[in-house]
Design an enzyme around this catalytic site. Sequence first.
Site, mmCIF file in Angstrom:
data_model
loop_
_atom_site.group_PDB
_atom_site.id
_atom_site.type_symbol
_atom_site.label_atom_id
_atom_site.label_comp_id
_atom_site.label_asym_id
_atom_site.label_seq_id
_atom_site.Cartn_x
_atom_site.Cartn_y
_atom_site.Cartn_z
ATOM 1 N N SER A 18 6.319 -4.623 10.869
ATOM 2 C CA SER A 18 7.465 -5.375 10.367
ATOM 3 C C SER A 18 8.746 -5.128 11.149
ATOM 4 O O SER A 18 9.609 -6.007 11.198
ATOM 5 C CB SER A 18 7.694 -5.056 8.887
ATOM 6 O OG SER A 18 7.829 -3.671 8.686
ATOM 7 N N HIS B 48 3.293 -10.244 7.934
ATOM 8 C CA HIS B 48 4.002 -10.986 8.976
ATOM 9 C C HIS B 48 3.073 -11.793 9.884
ATOM 10 O O HIS B 48 3.539 -12.386 10.858
ATOM 11 C CB HIS B 48 4.861 -10.025 9.808
ATOM 12 C CG HIS B 48 5.862 -9.296 8.960
ATOM 13 N ND1 HIS B 48 7.071 -9.848 8.615
ATOM 14 C CD2 HIS B 48 5.793 -8.096 8.338
ATOM 15 C CE1 HIS B 48 7.730 -9.002 7.834
ATOM 16 N NE2 HIS B 48 6.973 -7.929 7.650
ATOM 17 N N LYS C 293 7.294 -14.795 2.903
ATOM 18 C CA LYS C 293 7.758 -14.808 4.303
ATOM 19 C C LYS C 293 7.380 -16.173 4.898
ATOM 20 O O LYS C 293 8.039 -17.157 4.592
ATOM 21 C CB LYS C 293 7.182 -13.600 5.019
ATOM 22 C CG LYS C 293 7.653 -12.288 4.369
ATOM 23 C CD LYS C 293 7.119 -11.085 5.075
ATOM 24 C CE LYS C 293 7.490 -9.729 4.530
ATOM 25 N NZ LYS C 293 8.122 -9.514 3.275
HETATM 26 C C1 LIG Z 1 4.517 -5.180 6.253
HETATM 27 C C2 LIG Z 1 5.007 -5.467 4.879
HETATM 28 N N1 LIG Z 1 4.209 -5.227 3.826
HETATM 29 C C3 LIG Z 1 4.592 -5.471 2.576
HETATM 30 C C4 LIG Z 1 5.839 -5.970 2.297
HETATM 31 C C5 LIG Z 1 6.246 -6.173 0.886
HETATM 32 O O1 LIG Z 1 6.103 -7.494 0.512
HETATM 33 P P1 LIG Z 1 7.023 -8.081 -0.663
HETATM 34 O O2 LIG Z 1 8.365 -8.320 -0.067
HETATM 35 O O3 LIG Z 1 6.316 -9.330 -1.072
HETATM 36 O O4 LIG Z 1 7.048 -7.050 -1.746
HETATM 37 C C6 LIG Z 1 6.707 -6.259 3.361
HETATM 38 C C7 LIG Z 1 8.043 -6.850 3.188
HETATM 39 O O5 LIG Z 1 8.854 -6.694 2.465
HETATM 40 C C8 LIG Z 1 6.285 -5.987 4.664
HETATM 41 O O6 LIG Z 1 7.110 -6.194 5.709
#
Ligand SMILES: Cc1ncc(COP(=O)(O)O)c(C=O)c1O
Length: 396
Positions: free
Chosen positions: A184, A212, A242
Amino acid sequence: MTQAALAALDGALAARRSAGLARRRRIVETVDGVRVRVDGRDLVSFASNDYLGLAGDPALAAAARDGIKRWGVGAGASHLVSGHTAAHQALEDELAAYVAPCAGARALSFSSGYLANLAILTALAGRGDVIVADRLNHACLNDGALLARADLVRYAHGDAQAAATRLAAASKRQRLIATDAVFSMDGDVAPLPELLALAENHDAWLVVDDAHGFGVLGDGRGSLAHFGLASPRLVLMGTLGKAAGVAGAFVAAHPSVIETILQTARPYIYTTAAPPLLAEALRAALRAIRDGASRRAHLFALVERFRQGAARLPWRLLPSSTAIQPLVCEDAARALSLAAGLAQRGFFVPAIRPPTVPAGTARLRICLSAAHSPGDVDALLAALADLAAGTRGAVA
Ligand SMILES: Cc1ncc(COP(=O)(O)O)c(C=O)c1O
């Protein structure tokens, strides 16, 4: 006692501020695609994970409005009580068929990716088990390991050989490899084929967080499709806030894995289902992702355009071929001042600092979207070049 406790909190907050690590929320006042008004300023945003530009898409908004008419605004209860609607079920069926991490896969929807990762790890690992994880994984995979009370062993970023060494040293009951598919804060892609081979050799699960990659890579199906991978050992998590432009997440896997999560995972069981109107909007998002080849082609052309221009800047451009394009400027204060300089020039780009990234690697996290035009990217590059000239001037 209260006074002393509050003074201790204030002291810790002051230390955070003086280290340049205090965070603050910017208030977004209006949004029109990538054009936003933030804290009273009109900016072009490179700060959102809305990679395909679907968050403001009229087809999704229309589906949400129809969803309100049919379902109202709230689910009213958890999935296992009375919150699981036909809209959630249709979304899960469509997602499972689309991402297909193995033959006959099922999917389960969640109101966030954070919860989905907690659910996967607590359902598949427990005390005495080992979770072998990339050092740069998202925080919620690490938190899932903590909640599972499993041993968390981390390997060097992107290094399948290091993961193999860790797995070989783990003589635990159940083994699980956990990795972001697209990292991320770095934008690079995990060595998923090598990790799946390791999972097979060591009789381990491979949990892939495709927050992502879903919607963007693999012609929209995500990182597993990008590499042509499918296996009952794969547990795929994708987020829906996203590239899908809405909110929530899903887990797709072999039906026995999904049923285990549904029956046992507290982060699945003890929370209210997401509003069904969002499931309806997500079904429209899935159609847009399926038909999104031209959005993706435009996005990847912008990535290429940005990288060519950014190669001339004085900051380290990480080797990413995805929509996440970080420029590492190392020092947290410098990252903040560059972000402020970009805001003065009309761009919203977040400065990412420790502990979100390792110490000494503070960066600008530039996110490209199919909603940007080539002119937006060129203007951002010009603003960065202007800041770089100012930096060189200051040093000289
Ligand atoms: C790699 C990754 N996993 C999980 C999440 C969590 O997802 P959410 O925002 O839907 O809780 C995010 C982002 O926030 C992320 O970048």
